[in-house]
Every structure is written in structure tokens, then in C-alpha cells.
Design a protein around this motif. Structure first.
Motif, PDB file in Angstrom:
ATOM      1  N   GLU A  39     -10.147  -4.030  16.505  1.00 45.85           N
ATOM      2  CA  GLU A  39     -10.142  -2.651  16.709  1.00 45.85           C
ATOM      3  C   GLU A  39      -8.407  -2.380  17.368  1.00 45.85           C
ATOM      4  O   GLU A  39      -8.194  -1.656  17.456  1.00 45.85           O
ATOM      5  N   ASN A  40      -8.217  -3.507  18.474  1.00 44.82           N
ATOM      6  CA  ASN A  40      -7.061  -3.326  19.017  1.00 44.82           C
ATOM      7  C   ASN A  40      -6.152  -4.042  18.649  1.00 44.82           C
ATOM      8  O   ASN A  40      -4.714  -4.033  19.360  1.00 44.82           O
ATOM      9  N   GLY A  41      -5.926  -4.046  17.423  1.00 50.18           N
ATOM     10  CA  GLY A  41      -4.796  -4.342  16.263  1.00 50.18           C
ATOM     11  C   GLY A  41      -4.617  -6.059  16.219  1.00 50.18           C
ATOM     12  O   GLY A  41      -3.183  -6.915  15.893  1.00 50.18           O
ATOM     13  N   GLY A  42      -5.098  -7.383  16.740  1.00 44.79           N
ATOM     14  CA  GLY A  42      -4.589  -7.977  17.657  1.00 44.79           C
ATOM     15  C   GLY A  42      -3.839  -8.459  18.843  1.00 44.79           C
ATOM     16  O   GLY A  42      -3.628  -8.682  19.722  1.00 44.79           O
ATOM     17  N   TYR A  43      -2.711  -7.096  18.598  1.00 39.72           N
ATOM     18  CA  TYR A  43      -2.018  -6.665  19.535  1.00 39.72           C
ATOM     19  C   TYR A  43      -1.353  -5.074  19.838  1.00 39.72           C
ATOM     20  O   TYR A  43      -2.041  -4.635  18.042  1.00 39.72           O
ATOM     21  N   PRO A  44      -1.209  -4.696  20.706  1.00 37.77           N
ATOM     22  CA  PRO A  44      -1.337  -3.090  20.305  1.00 37.77           C
ATOM     23  C   PRO A  44      -0.219  -2.519  19.732  1.00 37.77           C
ATOM     24  O   PRO A  44       0.706  -1.625  19.852  1.00 37.77           O
ATOM     25  N   HIS A  45       0.009  -3.280  18.348  1.00 36.07           N
ATOM     26  CA  HIS A  45       0.764  -1.939  17.482  1.00 36.07           C
ATOM     27  C   HIS A  45       0.433  -0.727  17.215  1.00 36.07           C
ATOM     28  O   HIS A  45      -1.063  -0.899  16.214  1.00 36.07           O
ATOM     29  N   PRO A  46       0.150   0.161  17.063  1.00 31.40           N
ATOM     30  CA  PRO A  46      -0.126   1.664  16.025  1.00 31.40           C
ATOM     31  C   PRO A  46      -0.033   1.054  14.867  1.00 31.40           C
ATOM     32  O   PRO A  46      -1.277   1.600  14.118  1.00 31.40           O
ATOM     33  N   ASP A  47       0.665  -0.140  14.111  1.00 31.37           N
ATOM     34  CA  ASP A  47       0.058  -0.015  12.778  1.00 31.37           C
ATOM     35  C   ASP A  47      -1.171  -0.870  12.357  1.00 31.37           C
ATOM     36  O   ASP A  47      -1.745  -1.178  11.649  1.00 31.37           O
ATOM     37  N   HIS A  48      -1.238  -2.449  13.273  1.00 28.27           N
ATOM     38  CA  HIS A  48      -2.342  -3.109  13.738  1.00 28.27           C
ATOM     39  C   HIS A  48      -3.711  -1.978  14.390  1.00 28.27           C
ATOM     40  O   HIS A  48      -4.263  -2.144  13.074  1.00 28.27           O
ATOM     41  N   PRO A  66       6.868   9.933  21.590  1.00 29.50           N
ATOM     42  CA  PRO A  66       6.171  10.114  20.591  1.00 29.50           C
ATOM     43  C   PRO A  66       6.804   8.795  18.510  1.00 29.50           C
ATOM     44  O   PRO A  66       7.432   8.453  18.277  1.00 29.50           O
ATOM     45  N   LEU A  67       5.744   8.858  18.095  1.00 25.82           N
ATOM     46  CA  LEU A  67       5.717   8.503  16.693  1.00 25.82           C
ATOM     47  C   LEU A  67       5.928   9.292  15.617  1.00 25.82           C
ATOM     48  O   LEU A  67       6.410  10.414  15.560  1.00 25.82           O
ATOM     49  N   LEU A 127       1.024  -0.994  -0.123  1.00 25.77           N
ATOM     50  CA  LEU A 127       0.052  -0.259   0.380  1.00 25.77           C
ATOM     51  C   LEU A 127       1.010   1.497   0.255  1.00 25.77           C
ATOM     52  O   LEU A 127       0.378   2.418  -0.574  1.00 25.77           O
ATOM     53  N   GLY A 128       2.304   1.160   0.625  1.00 23.86           N
ATOM     54  CA  GLY A 128       3.181   2.340   0.499  1.00 23.86           C
ATOM     55  C   GLY A 128       3.540   3.318   1.401  1.00 23.86           C
ATOM     56  O   GLY A 128       4.103   4.222   1.274  1.00 23.86           O
ATOM     57  N   PHE A 129       3.230   2.843   3.377  1.00 26.38           N
ATOM     58  CA  PHE A 129       3.272   3.637   4.062  1.00 26.38           C
ATOM     59  C   PHE A 129       4.180   2.902   5.282  1.00 26.38           C
ATOM     60  O   PHE A 129       4.668   2.307   4.725  1.00 26.38           O
ATOM     61  N   VAL A 130       5.023   3.907   6.278  1.00 26.09           N
ATOM     62  CA  VAL A 130       5.939   3.224   6.157  1.00 26.09           C
ATOM     63  C   VAL A 130       5.344   2.995   7.726  1.00 26.09           C
ATOM     64  O   VAL A 130       5.449   3.568   8.588  1.00 26.09           O
ATOM     65  N   ASP A 131       6.330   1.988   7.810  1.00 22.55           N
ATOM     66  CA  ASP A 131       6.190   1.558   9.368  1.00 22.55           C
ATOM     67  C   ASP A 131       5.925   2.321  10.622  1.00 22.55           C
ATOM     68  O   ASP A 131       7.030   3.811  10.433  1.00 22.55           O
ATOM     69  N   SER A 132       5.274   2.953  11.615  1.00 26.33           N
ATOM     70  CA  SER A 132       4.981   3.495  12.852  1.00 26.33           C
ATOM     71  C   SER A 132       6.405   3.126  13.817  1.00 26.33           C
ATOM     72  O   SER A 132       6.618   3.792  14.683  1.00 26.33           O
ATOM     73  N   GLY A 133       7.305   1.628  13.457  1.00 24.66           N
ATOM     74  CA  GLY A 133       7.774   0.970  14.823  1.00 24.66           C
ATOM     75  C   GLY A 133       6.655   0.821  15.845  1.00 24.66           C
ATOM     76  O   GLY A 133       5.990   1.493  16.375  1.00 24.66           O
TER      77      GLY A 133
END
Length: 310
Positions: free
Chosen positions: A128-137, A93-94, A78-84
Motif C-alpha cells: 500500500e506504500n508502493g514499496g517506496y512512495p512514488h505516486p505511481d507505485h 503538484p502532480l 495499460l496506457g497511462f502516463v507516468d506521474s513523475g
């Protein structure tokens, strides 16, 4: 269409299901929202590999190419950058420009474009919680839900292709306490050490996510594992993913699990097929699935409960 945050997520969440449907002749597209640029090298065998450390972006792209080849699926970035994954107290901060900080409509339009191009009847993603709370998930959930709702509406993102309405959206629910407990008990019954005891002991008291759909796919566990191992920077071949042999896994837990979140077709909470409830004539006739006014008959979304702030 399986929508994931990073390369390797597609192989650890629903890979055997995708392989089963490919074997049945269904087209499958994996969408990776980011390139996994900020992921760490998690395989201890590669910790000191200078090439991997220097070229992690290209290495992860090549790993994803190989995993898609093994699973026999189509793939797009999709072309977006990993947030870590921010760690510490307080969390840092992200980083500017990362996926999780994009205005929602930007990645939504990008995913709508892929939906209208590929024209899936079924989508899978995270809860809605990403499966685990990674901001990208978490962001992947928000984008997937919004794109599912927008793709069939000609008034939304009119430059992103002809409208197409997917019929069902599922959340992956493979990493459950019940599954880990079954693996743990199977290992102990065989006189083997289990890596899952501490994990289960740390499991919080939150209720298990609902499971509506169990897809039998143990015949494809070997394909799943091969795809996982293709992500060599992320997967330790001696890690817990492979603690229980495939024959035992097929015996104690032969399915992958999903939670139906949105549906335009009637079904129930005891499905064994992601296409349950979709009439054959609808699946075969594209025009019947493009209706923007097709009513939702099921909407089990929950507002996100985990937030990451700048």
C-alpha cells in the motif's frame, strides 16, 4: 500476472521468480501501468546521449520489449502516463492527466479487462506504500487491489469481458533491510567495499514488512540481471544491483520474497510457492476459478498511509 508502475520495475522486482515459473511452463503476463515517460536517465554512461534524451519514450518502450523477450514473458501497456516523482518542500503538484490522478475506476477497468483476458490464478504488485512512495507505485497498489476484487464480479465492468476471479494477490517484498544486510556482510567478508552500508544506516525504524512466501529462484538470477541491463537508461551496469556476484547472492539470499495480501484459498505464512494452496484441479479447471461468490479466506490489506496531493 505481475502488475508494475513503469518499465524496468518488472526486472528489479520479482524477475527471477517470473523466469522460474516460465521455465516450469506457466504463462506469465507483465502489465506496465505507465510508459515511464517522466523517468530520468539514471545511467551515467547515457547522460549526454542526445538520441536517448530526445526519444526517451520510444527508447523505454524498446527497453521493455527487450526485457520481456529475455524473461520470456508476455507484456502489455495499460496506457497511462507516468506521474513523475515530485520532489522539494513543498512538493510541486502532480501533472494533469497523469496516472496517479486518474479516477480509480478508469485504470481499474483497464486492468480488469487484462485479468479477464489473461485469466491468472496469481497476481503480484506493490504494497500500500508502493514499496517506496512514488505516486505511481501507490496508485498501482490501489488499482491492483480493486481489480482483483472486481474481476470476478459480473456486475462490475460488464463490458470488460467474462468474469474471472484470481485466487491470490501478493505484494513484492524484495528490498528488505535483512537482504541488504546479508549482501553488505557478504561483501565485507570478501574484503570488498559495500555500497549498502549508508543505505542500511539510513533505514528508518519502521518494522520490516511481513514475508509469507519465499520463492527459490537463484538459478534465474542471471536472467534477471540480463533483463535489468536491458533497461539501459535506468540501470547503471556499475551500480549497486551488481555489487555482489551471482554465486555469492545464491549462497546468502537465494530467494525472492512476497507478502500474501488477499487469498481465496487456504494457506499459511511459510510458503515456498506462489501457487501454494491452489489445488491442481482448480488450476486446471477454468470454471472453478470464475466464481464471483468465492469467499476471501485472507485479507491482509492495509489502507494507504502515503498520499500525494495536487
Amino acid at each position: 500476472m505481475a502488475v508494475h508502475a513503469h518499465p524496468d520495475d518488472e526486472s528489479s522486482k520479482g524477475a527471477a521468480t517470473m523466469a522460474r515459473y516460465r521455465a516450469d511452463g506457466h504463462p506469465v503476463l507483465v502489465v506496465s501501468c505507465t510508459g515511464g515517460e517522466r523517468g530520468d536517465v539514471l545511467n551515467p554512461q547515457l547522460e549526454d546521449d542526445i538520441h536517448v534524451q530526445r526519444d526517451i519514450v520510444q527508447v523505454r518502450r524498446e527497453e521493455m520489449r527487450r526485457a520481456a523477450e529475455i524473461l520470456d514473458v508476455e507484456h502489455t501497456w495499460l496506457g497511462f502516463v507516468d506521474s513523475g516523482l515530485p520532489e522539494g518542500d513543498p512538493r510541486p503538484p502532480l501533472p494533469d492527466g497523469c496516472f496517479a490522478l486518474e479516477p480509480l475506476e478508469v485504470p481499474t477497468e483497464a486492468l480488469v479487462r487484462e485479468i479477464r483476458r489473461f485469466r491468472p490464478h496469481v497476481m503480484t504488485t506493490y504494497d500500500e506504500n508502493g514499496g517506496y512512495p512514488h505516486p505511481d507505485h501507490i496508485m498501482t497498489n490501489r488499482v491492483s487491489v480493486e481489480a482483483f476484487l472486481a474481476a470476478g464480479d459480473a456486475d462490475r465492468f460488464p463490458d470488460a469481458g467474462e468474469p474471472w476471479q484470481p485466487l491470490k494477490l501478493y505484494y513484492n517484498q524484495g528490498f528488505s533491510k535483512a537482504r541488504l544486510t546479508a549482501y553488505h556482510e557478504a561483501l565485507l567478508a570478501r574484503g570488498a567495499e559495500s555500497p549498502f552500508g549508508d543505505w542500511i544506516a539510513r533505514w528508518d525504524e519502521q518494522p520490516e514488512r511481513p514475508v509469507t512466501t519465499r520463492v527459490a529462484c537463484s538459478d534465474f538470477f542471471a536472467v534477471r540481471d540480463e533483463a535489468l541491463l536491458a533497461h539501459r537508461t535506468q540501470i547503471d551496469p556499475n551500480g549497486s544491483f551488481f555489487a555482489l556476484d551471482l554465486e555469492a547472492q545464491a549462497e546468502v539470499w537465494p530467494t525472492e520474497e512476497y507478502e500474501l495480501a488477499l487469498s481465496h484459498v487456504e494457506t499459511d505464512d511459510d510458503e515456498d510457492d506462489l501457487f501454494a494452496g491452489i489445488p491442481a484441479e482448480v488450476a486446471a479447471a477454468d470454471a472453478l476459478a470464475t466464481r464471483a461468490d468465492l469467499p476471501l479466506v485472507r485479507d491482509d490489506r492495509i489502507a494507504p498511509t502515503v498520499e500525494f496531493h495536487v
